[in-house]
Design a protein around this motif. Structure first.
Motif, PDB file in Angstrom:
ATOM      1  N   ASP A 174     -22.042  42.521  -9.872  1.00 48.79           N
ATOM      2  CA  ASP A 174     -21.688  41.129 -10.114  1.00 48.79           C
ATOM      3  C   ASP A 174     -20.182  40.886 -10.041  1.00 48.79           C
ATOM      4  O   ASP A 174     -19.743  39.766  -9.800  1.00 48.79           O
ATOM      5  CB  ASP A 174     -22.199  40.689 -11.491  1.00 48.79           C
ATOM      6  N   ARG A 175     -19.380  41.931 -10.275  1.00 48.38           N
ATOM      7  CA  ARG A 175     -17.930  41.726 -10.218  1.00 48.38           C
ATOM      8  C   ARG A 175     -17.442  41.739  -8.785  1.00 48.38           C
ATOM      9  O   ARG A 175     -16.559  40.970  -8.414  1.00 48.38           O
ATOM     10  CB  ARG A 175     -17.204  42.812 -11.019  1.00 48.38           C
TER      11      ARG A 175
ATOM     12  N   ARG B 127     -19.928  38.010  -5.135  1.00 42.70           N
ATOM     13  CA  ARG B 127     -20.037  36.667  -5.711  1.00 42.70           C
ATOM     14  C   ARG B 127     -20.631  35.715  -4.680  1.00 42.70           C
ATOM     15  O   ARG B 127     -20.832  36.064  -3.527  1.00 42.70           O
ATOM     16  CB  ARG B 127     -18.642  36.161  -6.127  1.00 42.70           C
TER      17      ARG B 127
ATOM     18  N   VAL C 247     -27.016  37.864  -5.090  1.00 38.49           N
ATOM     19  CA  VAL C 247     -26.843  38.798  -6.203  1.00 38.49           C
ATOM     20  C   VAL C 247     -27.249  40.191  -5.748  1.00 38.49           C
ATOM     21  O   VAL C 247     -28.131  40.361  -4.900  1.00 38.49           O
ATOM     22  CB  VAL C 247     -27.685  38.386  -7.432  1.00 38.49           C
TER      23      VAL C 247
ATOM     24  N   GLY D 269     -13.394  42.674  -3.029  1.00 38.07           N
ATOM     25  CA  GLY D 269     -14.365  41.625  -3.305  1.00 38.07           C
ATOM     26  C   GLY D 269     -15.144  41.228  -2.083  1.00 38.07           C
ATOM     27  O   GLY D 269     -14.714  41.423  -0.932  1.00 38.07           O
TER      28      GLY D 269
ATOM     29  N   ARG E 262     -17.578  37.800  -1.041  1.00 38.84           N
ATOM     30  CA  ARG E 262     -18.166  36.526  -1.432  1.00 38.84           C
ATOM     31  C   ARG E 262     -19.084  36.040  -0.302  1.00 38.84           C
ATOM     32  O   ARG E 262     -18.691  36.003   0.855  1.00 38.84           O
ATOM     33  CB  ARG E 262     -17.086  35.485  -1.713  1.00 38.84           C
TER      34      ARG E 262
END
Length: 469
Positions: free
Chosen positions: A348-349, A352, A356, A463, A465
């Protein structure tokens, strides 16, 4: 599977090379494996009327040797050096049963040569026929009364072809005896099992985390893909479901899963059976493993069974039926959870947006360093039109290149990754409410520094997204 795909010949060569010099194939298991088997596997088999896998095989041959007034034809798949098969002949001969003919089907000519020499030395060469062939192209040329798949089926790429040939060449009253692996491809852990193993791993002393192959203490369990360059476990997860499409079981005993790493040749040797604490731990692990399989939390990774051309009365252990033993490969984690990651954050970190993480993020370390190959099991919550990818490579590293992005194994885009922090948006279309496997494959790697850190890395994944379409 008529198309065996690119790299097939290289895998074939690797298979020949791997086994050419192996005189001992089925032995060399650590004491921990034998302890677990005696405590947790053998009693269940005995309750089904099976003293051991060897006696099961010999018994099926003997029953037909007594009943038939001709030679019983026995085919052994992946017979290796023929030591087990010649042992069956010796046992049967000692009981006065000589009307048995062995056919040894093996890819490796070096192993066949050893089998031939052993048969001559034992004086049974006239009862042994050598078939040097590839499972994936071999065709049945005679009727067989007993076919034995002893730790061979998980090496087969074209299971549909092989099972079809077995069925076509099996006598109407014949039997296929199976002792094999039925877990995930490459003998990797399914996410729900890996989560349990990771949690156990975090409690173990260093000596029980020592890798017998490398000598290093593995801070995290290393989930190796054994099918990366050969046929070891190439379609292990299909061994059972495809088999059930072709033949009918009369004896079905599946077992094992979470216990596997603790009794294998890599970590199993660390257990000392003279140490009471180690014995207690093994027994706890065996009980946990049985419970998880019986509850259906994890699916079994081993199978002993008898299979026939026609339906038969079925013997099973408890609720371990064929239907409950097939792992649903259409989902990444049956419980739909974000799996535990020791020493770090959950998916989850890192991930995004319109999706999920639903299982283990393979290839992402606890400090967010990414291996050359990374895999995300994702469930999209909306239609995805692009990925926003943020990566970092230390400035003092000259290594960089491109990352191929794939959805369910199909390449869909490429991203450039280089020194420093990079943010980029890459067009990638994924429909809403899809369970997919999103993977990233870098065309370069960075070897970690000296000392205990021996990881092969590529970049830091800052990250990811998923942008709505």
């Amino acid at each position: 599977m008529s198309d065996r795909g690119p790299g097939y010949e290289q895998r074939l060569a690797r298979e020949r090379e791997t086994f050419a010099g192996q005189v001992e194939v089925h032995g060399n298991l650590p004491p921990s494996a034998h302890h677990w088997s005696e405590r947790h596997t053998r009693p269940k088999l005995e309750a089904l009327g099976v003293p051991s896998i060897e006696e099961l095989i010999v018994g099926e041959i003997a029953e037909r040797a007594e009943r038939l007034d001709r030679d019983v034809v026995v085919l052994s798949l992946g017979s290796g050096n023929g030591d087990q098969e010649l042992g069956w002949l010796r046992t049967l001969a000692a009981a006065g049963q000589h009307n048995v003919r062995l056919r040894l089907l093996e890819l490796n000519p070096d192993m066949q040569a050893r089998a031939e020499a052993s048969a001559r030395e034992l004086g049974v060469a006239d009862r042994v026929e050598l078939l040097t062939a590839d499972f994936n192209t071999w065709r049945a040329d005679t009727a067989h009364d007993v076919v034995v798949g002893y730790q061979a089926l998980h090496h087969v790429l074209d299971l549909e072809h092989l099972y079809g040939q077995i069925r076509a060449g099996l006598d109407p009253s014949g039997v296929l005896v199976v002792h094999d692996m039925i877990g995930r491809n490459g003998h990797r852990r399914w996410p729900e099992a890996l989560e349990v193993i990771d949690r156990i791993w975090a409690t173990l002393p260093p000596r029980l985390r020592r890798n017998a192959m490398t000598g290093a203490v593995d801070e995290q369990f290393v989930d190796i893909d054994c099918a990366a360059d050969g046929f070891e476990g190439i379609r292990a997860q299909d061994v059972l479901p495809v088999l059930l499409d072709h033949l009918h079981p009369s004896l079905f005993f599946p077992y094992g899963n979470v216990i596997d790493p603790f009794v294998d040749r890599i970590y199993g040797p660390g257990f000392d059976l003279a140490e009471p604490a180690d014995v207690r731990l093994l027994d706890h692990l065996g009980t946990l493993d049985d419970t998880l399989v019986d509850l259906g939390v994890v699916s079994p990774t081993h199978l002993i069974g008898l299979f026939h051309p026609t339906e038969q009365p079925l013997r099973v252990h408890g609720s371990r039926t064929p239907e409950r033993s097939v792992r649903d490969t259409s989902v990444v984690d049956p419980a739909g959870r974000v799996s535990f990651r020791p020493g770090g954050t959950t998916g989850d970190r890192l991930v995004r947006g319109a999706g999920v993480v639903t299982g283990r993020m393979n290839g992402v370390a606890h400090d967010d360093w990414a291996a050359p190959s990374v895999e995300f099991p994702l469930l999209t919550t909306a239609a995805v039109g692009a990925l926003e990818l943020r990566t970092f490579v230390p400035d003092d590293s000259a290594d960089h290149g491109s990352v191929t992005i794939a959805v369910d194994g199909v390449p869909v885009a490429k991203a450039d990754v280089g020194p420093g922090l990079r943010e980029q948006v890459v067009p990638v279309a994924i429909d809403a409410h899809r369970q997919v496997r999103l993977s990233f494959d870098a065309d370069w790697s960075i070897t970690a520094g000296s000392g205990a850190d021996r990881r092969t890395l590529a970049y830091i994944l800052v990250g990811l997204r998923l942008l709505e379409r």
